[in-house]
Design a protein around this motif. Structure first.
Motif, PDB file in Angstrom:
ATOM      1  N   VAL A 134      60.400  29.803  53.338  1.00  0.00           N
ATOM      2  CA  VAL A 134      59.546  29.279  54.410  1.00  0.00           C
ATOM      3  C   VAL A 134      58.215  30.029  54.344  1.00  0.00           C
ATOM      4  O   VAL A 134      58.181  31.242  54.463  1.00  0.00           O
ATOM      5  CB  VAL A 134      60.201  29.481  55.789  1.00  0.00           C
ATOM      6  CG1 VAL A 134      59.348  28.832  56.861  1.00  0.00           C
ATOM      7  CG2 VAL A 134      61.604  28.906  55.782  1.00  0.00           C
ATOM      8  N   PRO A 135      57.155  29.294  54.119  1.00  0.00           N
ATOM      9  CA  PRO A 135      55.865  29.964  53.950  1.00  0.00           C
ATOM     10  C   PRO A 135      55.215  30.230  55.286  1.00  0.00           C
ATOM     11  O   PRO A 135      55.511  29.579  56.286  1.00  0.00           O
ATOM     12  CB  PRO A 135      55.050  28.925  53.200  1.00  0.00           C
ATOM     13  CG  PRO A 135      55.563  27.630  53.732  1.00  0.00           C
ATOM     14  CD  PRO A 135      57.015  27.834  54.034  1.00  0.00           C
ATOM     15  N   TRP A 140      55.969  14.954  50.832  1.00  0.00           N
ATOM     16  CA  TRP A 140      56.464  16.164  51.483  1.00  0.00           C
ATOM     17  C   TRP A 140      55.350  17.175  51.694  1.00  0.00           C
ATOM     18  O   TRP A 140      55.266  17.850  52.716  1.00  0.00           O
ATOM     19  CB  TRP A 140      57.579  16.794  50.644  1.00  0.00           C
ATOM     20  CG  TRP A 140      58.205  17.975  51.281  1.00  0.00           C
ATOM     21  CD1 TRP A 140      59.092  17.970  52.316  1.00  0.00           C
ATOM     22  CD2 TRP A 140      57.994  19.354  50.950  1.00  0.00           C
ATOM     23  NE1 TRP A 140      59.445  19.244  52.642  1.00  0.00           N
ATOM     24  CE2 TRP A 140      58.794  20.115  51.827  1.00  0.00           C
ATOM     25  CE3 TRP A 140      57.211  20.008  49.998  1.00  0.00           C
ATOM     26  CZ2 TRP A 140      58.829  21.506  51.769  1.00  0.00           C
ATOM     27  CZ3 TRP A 140      57.242  21.385  49.944  1.00  0.00           C
ATOM     28  CH2 TRP A 140      58.044  22.125  50.831  1.00  0.00           C
ATOM     29  N   ASN A 141      54.443  17.263  50.722  1.00  0.00           N
ATOM     30  CA  ASN A 141      53.417  18.299  50.815  1.00  0.00           C
ATOM     31  C   ASN A 141      52.415  18.029  51.928  1.00  0.00           C
ATOM     32  O   ASN A 141      51.609  18.875  52.253  1.00  0.00           O
ATOM     33  CB  ASN A 141      52.687  18.460  49.479  1.00  0.00           C
ATOM     34  CG  ASN A 141      52.032  17.184  49.027  1.00  0.00           C
ATOM     35  OD1 ASN A 141      52.526  16.098  49.300  1.00  0.00           O
ATOM     36  ND2 ASN A 141      50.918  17.300  48.336  1.00  0.00           N
ATOM     37  N   LEU A 190      50.569  25.266  46.750  1.00  0.00           N
ATOM     38  CA  LEU A 190      51.609  26.000  47.485  1.00  0.00           C
ATOM     39  C   LEU A 190      52.849  25.153  47.779  1.00  0.00           C
ATOM     40  O   LEU A 190      53.972  25.622  47.550  1.00  0.00           O
ATOM     41  CB  LEU A 190      51.029  26.582  48.783  1.00  0.00           C
ATOM     42  CG  LEU A 190      50.390  27.962  48.641  1.00  0.00           C
ATOM     43  CD1 LEU A 190      49.754  28.387  49.947  1.00  0.00           C
ATOM     44  CD2 LEU A 190      51.406  29.011  48.218  1.00  0.00           C
ATOM     45  N   PRO A 191      52.701  23.900  48.281  1.00  0.00           N
ATOM     46  CA  PRO A 191      53.917  23.128  48.535  1.00  0.00           C
ATOM     47  C   PRO A 191      54.754  22.960  47.272  1.00  0.00           C
ATOM     48  O   PRO A 191      55.990  23.036  47.319  1.00  0.00           O
ATOM     49  CB  PRO A 191      53.390  21.780  49.027  1.00  0.00           C
ATOM     50  CG  PRO A 191      52.048  22.053  49.540  1.00  0.00           C
ATOM     51  CD  PRO A 191      51.503  23.165  48.718  1.00  0.00           C
ATOM     52  N   LEU A 233      56.749  25.982  46.558  1.00  0.00           N
ATOM     53  CA  LEU A 233      57.855  26.158  47.494  1.00  0.00           C
ATOM     54  C   LEU A 233      59.068  25.357  47.046  1.00  0.00           C
ATOM     55  O   LEU A 233      60.210  25.755  47.261  1.00  0.00           O
ATOM     56  CB  LEU A 233      57.440  25.707  48.899  1.00  0.00           C
ATOM     57  CG  LEU A 233      56.384  26.563  49.568  1.00  0.00           C
ATOM     58  CD1 LEU A 233      56.008  25.971  50.907  1.00  0.00           C
ATOM     59  CD2 LEU A 233      56.875  27.987  49.741  1.00  0.00           C
ATOM     60  N   LYS A 234      58.808  24.213  46.434  1.00  0.00           N
ATOM     61  CA  LYS A 234      59.915  23.368  45.997  1.00  0.00           C
ATOM     62  C   LYS A 234      60.650  23.948  44.791  1.00  0.00           C
ATOM     63  O   LYS A 234      61.819  23.639  44.572  1.00  0.00           O
ATOM     64  CB  LYS A 234      59.393  21.973  45.645  1.00  0.00           C
ATOM     65  CG  LYS A 234      59.288  21.070  46.845  1.00  0.00           C
ATOM     66  CD  LYS A 234      60.639  20.475  47.235  1.00  0.00           C
ATOM     67  CE  LYS A 234      60.478  19.663  48.498  1.00  0.00           C
ATOM     68  NZ  LYS A 234      61.640  19.128  49.110  1.00  0.00           N
TER      69      LYS A 234
END
Ligand code: SF4
Ligand code: SF4
Lengths: 128, 359, 122
Positions: free
Chosen positions: B35-36, C76-77, B328-329, B332-333
């Motif tokens: 979780v960022p 999602w992003n 960044l997203p 995270l994945k």
């Protein structure tokens, strides 16, 4: 091969000179075009406030009535906008950076008062 | 049977001098979720357009990020020029291209050093930065600043470089290319490097695209997208082929960046051969009125400047989307499934720049 | 002209359908950004890129009355951008994949970009 990929560089480093300098004793020479701190020849200044208006960080304060020109070195971002704006060419940019200071907001420390009597030629301008 | 624990990562972490915080949910050694949380250094630079006029704002744009400074300034100027319909002189476009590519070389060398540092290869880190110093010297000599070039302005550039000096630099770069190759070969061939990078954090082609990744991150997953293909600045005359890698892992991102260093050297040399003579700037009158999304390729990926003027000297809105924000997203994945020890280097492979992410 | 940037204005309830079309076309979500155009009138731009072809979807909202649906169940992003829009402009966005509840950016002022422009530099 891949285990010893670094060997050549290691051996090279052993025989070559260090890549770094012994800093305080050996100072790197600045390039002629380096944007360093701002210097002023105060006797040429006509207090037109152009530089202060062009400065994006409001580092320069010019007071026409008191005939003073001051710069806050810590606000200055060495962008050269003031040098380009000055109609009298009295501002210049040094290639060295301003020295470190111990107190923040040291505007007064860089005060350049004009000669008291404007007509007195040869009055030594204060340096900063 | 394994128990879940939360390990905080950052905001202060040795691998990254910038504040990025992750809550890592771990099971044994494996991270199952991240979780960022960012937002430690929001500076509100976008709001500053209301106080600085659009010419002055170039100085702010250049200071959004230290490493991509040149391209930030250039993108902003391009956006404003596009709105005001200015035809920038050719020489200015070429100089922008040359400096842009220099900033790419120095940024990638910086990243290579940091990556080496992150997986504990200290001497490789020093060698990368030793060479970067030489590139910085060229930059300082031609622009006056080491990382903040300060050469952009709306309508052109602020400094010129003589053709002779450009030729000399082009020759100089050839010798530097040899030195860079010596160091990058270690990244590409050394066992210990490969051991830390290969197969870590694999991002598939589809995921990379649909999670909005940009730059080397996207290209390392096999998507050939490079904003330089749009043909801004001088890239119309100097076509660029995007460098891609199919693996999508940390090693792939490393390979893409290394190849881009040499590509940048090649672009500079081609630009020096072709650079036209002439003025370097033009007079700008009037105020911008309109909107434009300026896109350019930074070392870290695509940057977006949304510029909207309303016919006054202050812009109405200026929005920056920096590459790290987009990457960044995606990172995270890929974190779930990695071991805790891989997180620092994995995060580093997006070349994070948090202060420009939050502006 | 570097590239053409067509902007399609959609209504709030058609937003998600329009975004789904983009998803089906394998477009990359480039950014979501908000602009305050007038008091109680905000534009939100959703930018997409299909193989270097740039396009925009734009909605116009009033934060006092409108609630914007999140598109983070499609892209999602998007939750990153949506949290940003919420924090800076105070626009309510419903259903974000990760909702930071106003703590995405740590700021002294709530919704700073919604405030009227500060005093101008003289
Ligand atoms: S160099 Fe720039 S920041 Fe410094 S005093 Fe001059 S205008 Fe101001
Ligand atoms: S622009 Fe030049 S002449 Fe005018 S106040 Fe500044 S330094 Fe003095």
């Amino acid at each position: 091969m891949s285990l010893f990929a670094f060997t050549k560089t290691v051996l090279g480093s052993m025989v070559s000179k260090p890549a770094t300098r012994m800093y305080p004793f050996e100072v790197r020479e600045a390039f002629p075009g380096t944007r360093g701190s701002i210097a002023i020849e105060i006797e040429k200044c006509i207090y037109c406030t152009l530089c202060a208006r062009k400065c994006p960080t409001s580092a320069i304060v010019v007071n026409k009535a008191a005939r003073s020109w001051e710069i806050d070195r810590l606000r200055c971002i060495s962008c050269r906008a003031c040098v380009e704006a000055c109609p009298k060419d009295c501002l210049s940019q040094l290639t060295s950076y301003s020295p470190a200071v111990a107190i923040k907001g040291g505007k007064d420390f860089f005060h350049h008062p004009a000669p008291k009597v404007a007509a007195a030629p040869g009055a030594a301008p204060a340096q900063g | 049977m394994s128990k879940r624990t939360i390990i905080p990562f950052g905001p202060q972490h040795p691998v990254l001098p910038e504040p990025l915080h992750l809550d890592l949910v771990v099971e044994d050694e494996i991270v199952v979720e991240a979780v960022p949380s960012i937002g430690f250094i929001h500076r509100g630079l976008e709001k500053l357009v209301e106080k600085k006029d659009f010419n002055e704002f170039v100085y702010v744009a250049e200071r959004i990020c230290g490493i991509c400074s040149c391209i930030h300034g250039m993108t902003y100027c391009q956006g404003v020029e596009e709105i005001m319909n200015l035809q920038v002189p050719g020489r200015a476009k070429y100089l922008r291209t040359i400096w842009g590519e220099f900033s790419r070389i120095h940024s990638h060398l910086l990243w290579l050093g940091l990556a080496a540092d992150a997986f504990g290869f200290e001497s490789l880190f020093m060698h990368s930065w030793r060479i970067r110093e030489k590139i910085l010297d060229i930059i300082e000599e031609t622009t006056g600043g080491r990382v903040i070039f300060g050469t952009s302005k709306v309508g052109g550039v602020r400094r010129d470089v003589t053709n002779e000096r450009l030729k000399e630099i082009s020759v100089l770069l050839k010798t530097y290319a040899g030195e860079i190759k010596e160091v990058t070969d270690i990244f590409l061939n050394d066992n210990s490097v490969k051991h830390r990078l290969c197969g870590v954090g694999v991002l598939s082609k589809d995921d990379a695209l649909m999670l909005g990744a940009v730059g080397p991150m996207l290209r390392a997953s096999g998507v050939a997208q490079d904003m330089r293909k749009l043909g801004y600045a001088a890239y119309n005359d100097i076509p660029v082929e995007p460098i891609i890698d199919q693996s999508g892992d940390c090693y792939g991102r490393c390979v893409v960046r290394i190849k881009e260093v040499f590509q940048a050297i090649d672009i500079i040399q081609r630009a020096v051969d072709k650079i036209p003579d002439g003025p370097i700037d033009m007079k700008v009158t009037g105020f911008p009125n309109g909107e434009f999304f300026a896109r350019t390729e930074q070392p870290r990926g695509e940057v977006i400047y949304y510029i909207r003027g309303n016919g006054t000297k202050h812009l109405q809105r200026m929005r920056v989307r920096t590459p790290t924000f987009a990457n960044l997203p995606a990172i995270l994945k890929v974190i779930p499934g990695c071991s805790v020890a891989d997180i620092p280097i994995l995060l580093l492979t997006i070349d994070p720049c948090i202060s420009c992410t939050e502006r | 002209m570097i590239e053409s940037q067509p902007t399609e204005i959609v209504t709030l309830d058609r937003l998600k359908d329009a975004v789904r079309i983009k998803w089906a076309a394998h477009a990359r979500l480039v950014q979501i950004g908000c602009t305050k155009t007038a008091e109680d009138q905000y534009e939100i731009n959703y930018s997409f890129d299909e193989n270097l072809k740039f396009s925009n979807l734009r909605i116009v909202v009033n934060p006092a009355t409108d609630r914007v649906p999140s598109i983070s169940d499609i892209y999602w992003n998007a939750f990153f951008y949506e949290n940003e829009v919420h924090d800076l402009f105070g626009i309510t966005i419903e259903g974000m994949a990760i909702d930071f509840k106003g703590n995405f950016y740590r700021m002294a002022v709530k919704h700073p970009f919604a405030a009227p422009a500060g005093q101008k530099k003289s």
